[in-house]
Enzyme design. Structure first.
Site, PDB file in Angstrom:
ATOM      1  N   ARG A 120      25.391 -11.828  15.050  1.00  0.00           N
ATOM      2  CA  ARG A 120      26.304 -12.548  14.155  1.00  0.00           C
ATOM      3  C   ARG A 120      25.824 -13.964  13.850  1.00  0.00           C
ATOM      4  O   ARG A 120      26.181 -14.530  12.816  1.00  0.00           O
ATOM      5  CB  ARG A 120      27.730 -12.527  14.698  1.00  0.00           C
ATOM      6  CG  ARG A 120      28.396 -11.164  14.539  1.00  0.00           C
ATOM      7  CD  ARG A 120      29.840 -11.204  15.002  1.00  0.00           C
ATOM      8  NE  ARG A 120      29.946 -11.606  16.384  1.00  0.00           N
ATOM      9  CZ  ARG A 120      29.783 -10.790  17.434  1.00  0.00           C
ATOM     10  NH1 ARG A 120      29.537  -9.520  17.235  1.00  0.00           N
ATOM     11  NH2 ARG A 120      29.887 -11.248  18.655  1.00  0.00           N
ATOM     12  N   GLU A 130      29.830 -13.376  28.277  1.00  0.00           N
ATOM     13  CA  GLU A 130      31.195 -13.259  28.789  1.00  0.00           C
ATOM     14  C   GLU A 130      31.358 -11.845  29.370  1.00  0.00           C
ATOM     15  O   GLU A 130      32.111 -11.631  30.293  1.00  0.00           O
ATOM     16  CB  GLU A 130      32.173 -13.502  27.632  1.00  0.00           C
ATOM     17  CG  GLU A 130      33.606 -13.708  28.049  1.00  0.00           C
ATOM     18  CD  GLU A 130      34.519 -13.894  26.851  1.00  0.00           C
ATOM     19  OE1 GLU A 130      34.019 -13.994  25.706  1.00  0.00           O
ATOM     20  OE2 GLU A 130      35.741 -13.908  27.067  1.00  0.00           O
TER      21      GLU A 130
HETATM   22  P1  AMP Z   1      28.474 -16.956  25.510  1.00  0.00           P
HETATM   23  O1  AMP Z   1      27.049 -16.798  25.878  1.00  0.00           O
HETATM   24  O2  AMP Z   1      29.404 -16.564  26.623  1.00  0.00           O
HETATM   25  O3  AMP Z   1      28.796 -18.334  24.961  1.00  0.00           O
HETATM   26  O4  AMP Z   1      28.769 -15.878  24.404  1.00  0.00           O
HETATM   27  C1  AMP Z   1      28.454 -16.153  23.136  1.00  0.00           C
HETATM   28  C2  AMP Z   1      28.096 -14.924  22.347  1.00  0.00           C
HETATM   29  O5  AMP Z   1      28.900 -13.787  22.670  1.00  0.00           O
HETATM   30  C3  AMP Z   1      28.311 -15.260  20.927  1.00  0.00           C
HETATM   31  O6  AMP Z   1      27.078 -15.067  20.299  1.00  0.00           O
HETATM   32  C4  AMP Z   1      29.371 -14.312  20.436  1.00  0.00           C
HETATM   33  O7  AMP Z   1      28.827 -13.574  19.389  1.00  0.00           O
HETATM   34  C5  AMP Z   1      29.726 -13.405  21.590  1.00  0.00           C
HETATM   35  N1  AMP Z   1      31.115 -13.521  22.082  1.00  0.00           N
HETATM   36  C6  AMP Z   1      31.489 -13.899  23.325  1.00  0.00           C
HETATM   37  N2  AMP Z   1      32.816 -13.859  23.471  1.00  0.00           N
HETATM   38  C7  AMP Z   1      33.312 -13.490  22.288  1.00  0.00           C
HETATM   39  C8  AMP Z   1      34.643 -13.269  21.803  1.00  0.00           C
HETATM   40  N3  AMP Z   1      35.723 -13.443  22.574  1.00  0.00           N
HETATM   41  N4  AMP Z   1      34.788 -12.887  20.521  1.00  0.00           N
HETATM   42  C9  AMP Z   1      33.690 -12.724  19.733  1.00  0.00           C
HETATM   43  N5  AMP Z   1      32.440 -12.885  20.135  1.00  0.00           N
HETATM   44  C10 AMP Z   1      32.230 -13.265  21.397  1.00  0.00           C
END
Ligand code: AMP
Length: 182
Positions: free
Chosen positions: A69, A106
Site C-alpha cells: 500500500r 503488528e
Molecule cells: P508497523 O510496522 O507495525 O508500523 O506496521 C505498518 C504496516 O502494516 C503498514 O505498512 C500498514 O500497511 C500495515 N498495518 C499495520 N496495522 C494496520 C492496521 N491496523 N490497518 C491497516 N494497515 C495496517
C-alpha cells in the site's frame, strides 16, 4: 503553508473516507481500509501534496514506497515533488542485488528488501507509507536507506495509530501523518 483550521477540516474529510474493518486480517486487529479514500479523486489528489508538504522547500532525491500500500502513495508523491521512486519489496521480488532487513509487524514478522543501487551516497530520501502502527516497518525501511549511504529526510504516513506508540521507535526521524487515531 496550511492554516491549522484547514488541516483540521482536511483530517475530518479524510477520516470519513477510512473504513474500520474489525478482526482483519486476524481477530483483534482493526484494519484501516483506505480503499474508499482512493476511490475519491478529490481526496487522493489532496493527500499527495499534503504528504510532501513539510519537505516542499527542501531538495529530495528519492521517495521510497513500502510494498504494497505504500506504493499507492509514494509513487504519486515522487512525481509530484520531482524525485525518483524507489520500491521496498517483500523478499524475492526485486530482480537485482538487494539489501534486506527483518522487521516486526503488528501481526507477525517479515523481511523487506531494496535494490543495492537504488540510493546513492548522500541522497536524501522521503519514506512514504499508508499506516504507522508499531513503527517496525518504517524503522527497517529507514535502516535500509541508511545502509545504502542515503539520508532519511523524513517519513510521511497517511494514518498514524498513535495508541501503538510507533513514533517512539522512530524518534531520530522527522515524522508527518495526516490522520491520527489515539
Ligand atoms: P508497523 O510496522 O507495525 O508500523 O506496521 C505498518 C504496516 O502494516 C503498514 O505498512 C500498514 O500497511 C500495515 N498495518 C499495520 N496495522 C494496520 C492496521 N491496523 N490497518 C491497516 N494497515 C495496517
Amino acid at each position: 503553508m496550511i492554516a491549522a483550521g484547514d488541516a483540521e477540516s482536511r483530517t475530518e474529510r479524510l477520516k470519513a473516507l477510512v473504513r474500520d474493518i474489525p478482526d482483519f486480517p486476524k481477530p483483534g486487529i482493526v484494519f484501516k481500509d483506505i480503499t474508499p479514500l482512493l476511490e475519491s479523486p478529490e481526496a487522493f489528489n489532496e493527500v499527495v501534496p499534503a504528504l510532501w508538504e513539510p519537505w516542499e522547500k527542501e531538495a529530495l532525491d528519492k521517495v521510497i514506497g513500502v510494498e504494497a500500500r505504500g506504493f499507492i502513495f509514494a509513487a504519486p508523491v515522487a512525481l509530484h515533488c520531482g524525485a525518483g521512486f524507489v520500491p521496498i519489496r517483500k523478499p524475492g521480488r526485486l530482480p537485482a542485488e538487494v539489501e534486506a532487513e527483518e522487521y516486526e509487524l503488528e501481526y507477525g514478522t517479515d523481511l523487506i528488501e531494496i535494490h543495492r543501487d537504488a540510493i546513492g551516497a548522500g541522497e536524501r530520501a522521503l519514506i512514504v507509507d499508508d499506516v504507522l502502527a508499531t513503527g517496525g516497518t518504517a524503522a527497517a525501511a529507514a535502516r535500509l536507506v541508511e545502509r545504502l549511504g542515503g539520508e532519511v529526510a523524513g517519513i510521511a504516513f497517511l494514518i498514524e495509530l498513535s495508541f501503538l506508540a510507533g513514533r517512539s521507535r522512530l524518534d531520530n526521524y522527522r515524522l508527518h501523518s495526516l490522520i491520527e487515531y489515539s
